[in-house]
Design a protein around this motif. Structure first.
Motif: not given
Lengths: 462, 31
Positions: A336-337, A21, A23, B1, A18, B3-12
């Motif tokens: 990544l965006q 990413v 953290v 923090m 997908s 526990r799970i942070q998700t970066l804004d990314t383009r979904n392949l």
């Protein structure tokens, strides 16, 4: 498939198919690591044992993390399935056009760089300069085989292209004339060692060259060790003032300063920082690719040091950007965006199909790194691509065509890697150059970490 | 923090439908 790693205080989880990413904190990192191979009960038991000293890690807390993981999975952002393999095998049926030519306008050079893949510009052959007639035919060939595509890239390459500068200028003029007729837009680029740069070249390059690549290996003693003139003198003092003048006159944009590092400077970040301190901000530094018996060849024992260097570079880039004096590094420039679509990620660089190299005699090769190898001759600019079997071979040589890439988390970022490096390492374009793969994966880990840091995400505590 | 942070990314996966136009440049990868 996922890839988990820890870097610079971040626990990072990349969801390969997908592109997501995440953290995560140590508990989530461990749970995600066990998720596909263990039951919820086994995960809960293992986490309670491991984090027995942490009162906040309770069965309820573990259940909440598991619930978050399942939500991300349902949203297609974690453990996403590979839906692309079937697409990869349909690539043979895709219509491709030629988008770019590497114009070898000079198979000769005024430097004698020890590590040059082109054997000091001659490509294992005779010294030669491309005539205007051959270059003109190459541009006509590109226009005729580019379909409806408007933007066409032409890189003036060598050897040293400035040793055939008059022909370069004539070809640019011809291209500008033809682009109006055929509704095309030529983006000319130039790759030079800088020795022959002067005010006239700089003025022309600023007017006509979309981008210029300037070869500099970093610190003076490093650069001069392997990049010497035909008289054996170092070239650093000749080229650096010229590069600075060119870059300043271009407004600091539309260029790369590109170096090569070898076993002699495995501390290559110091060379990158030196470039930045000279005022250059668009930087690239590539590992030398050579026969293993060369004295400057990189070896397995260098890898830990090189990995460390890539991490040092990433951390320093974050620091300098925050301080207001940042610079770019070619391999850390990932979006990544946005970023390329899955078709591009599978199909790779375009060599042999969308991109061809043209020799001074008008012969066509899959790319500049195959020039001089008669097995890879593909035709010429008058008859076009006559070795269609070779073109088909390159068309289907993608991230899914290499058995060695099957379990690699990075294959949608490298697209299966460089065909030329694979060929030189294994004898097959469907092999892999494993040393390069290891460095690529490290660079991708660092590049993703930089994105995470710049997004302001909290560190993972341990 | 968290526990799970998700970066804004383009979904392949979404680019299966929206990608493939072939307008990309050659790329000796990661308009």
């Amino acid at each position: 498939m996922i890839h988990r790693y820890k870097l610079n205080g971040y626990n990072i989880v990349l969801d390969v198919y997908s592109g997501s990413v995440h953290v995560v904190d140590p508990l989530a990192y461990d749970i995600i690591g066990m998720y596909e191979t263990s039951s919820k009960e086994e995960i809960t038991k293992a986490m309670l044992e491991k984090y027995a000293h942490q009162p906040d890690v309770t069965p309820q807390e573990i259940a909440e993390v598991l619930d978050s993981v399942e939500q991300l999975k349902a949203a297609g952002k974690l453990f996403a399935p590979d839906k692309y393999e079937g697409m990869a095998f349909d690539f043979k049926n895709r219509n491709t056009v030629i988008k770019a030519l590497c114009m070898h306008v000079a198979h000769t050079c005024n430097l004698t760089c020890d590590y040059c893949f082109a054997s000091q510009g001659k490509y294992q052959g005779e010294r030669a300069l491309m005539s205007f007639e051959v270059g003109k035919q190459a541009l006509d060939f590109l226009i005729a085989n580019s379909g409806s595509r408007k933007n066409l890239e032409v890189d003036f390459f060598g050897g040293e292209p400035l040793m055939n500068w008059e022909v370069v200028k004539q070809l640019v003029a011809y291209g500008r004339e033809q682009e109006k007729i055929h509704n095309k837009n030529f983006r000319f680029t130039l790759t030079t060692n800088g020795v022959l740069l002067n005010d006239e070249v700089i003025e022309f390059a600023n007017k006509e060259m979309h981008n210029v690549v300037l070869s500099l290996d970093g610190r003076k003693e490093v650069h001069d060790r392997l990049r010497r003139t035909v008289n054996g003198k170092g070239s650093y003092d000749i080229i650096v003032p010229k590069f600075q003048k060119l870059v300043e006159s271009r407004g600091g944009k539309g260029y790369y300063v590109r170096g090569t590092f070898t076993k002699d400077n495995v501390d290559f970040t110091n060379d990158i920082f030196h470039m930045a301190d000279l005022g250059f901000t668009e930087l690239s530094m590539e590992p030398v690719v050579s026969a293993p018996d060369e004295p400057y060849a990189l070896t397995e024992e260098d890898l830990p040091k090189l990995f460390e260097q890539y991490e040092i570079l990433a951390k320093e880039m974050i620091r300098r950007k925050e301080a207001g004096n940042g610079f770019t590094f070619y391999h850390y420039m990932i979006d990544l965006q946005g970023g390329p679509c899955i078709y591009k990620r599978i199909s790779g660089c375009g060599s042999g199909t969308e991109y061809l190299a043209v020799t001074p005699w008008g012969e066509l090769f899959p790319c500049h790194q195959f020039v001089g190898d008669p097995k890879y001759s593909m035709g010429d600019v008058w008859r076009g691509v006559t070795n269609t079997e070779m073109r088909e071979e390159f068309k289907t040589c993608n991230a899914y065509a290499r058995p060695d890439c099957k379990d690699c988390w990075a294959r949608l970022y490298c697209s299966g890697g460089c065909a030329a490096n694979a060929y030189h390492a294994t004898g097959s374009i469907r092999g892999i150059y494993d040393y390069g793969c290891q460095l690529f994966r490290k660079r991708m880990e660092c590049a993703i970490m930089i994105q995470v840091a710049e997004a302001g995400m909290a560190k993972s505590s341990t | 923090m968290t526990r799970i942070q998700t970066l804004d990314t383009r979904n392949l996966a979404e680019t299966v439908q929206h990608g493939g136009c072939g307008e990309c440049q050659t790329s000796c990868v990661a308009e």
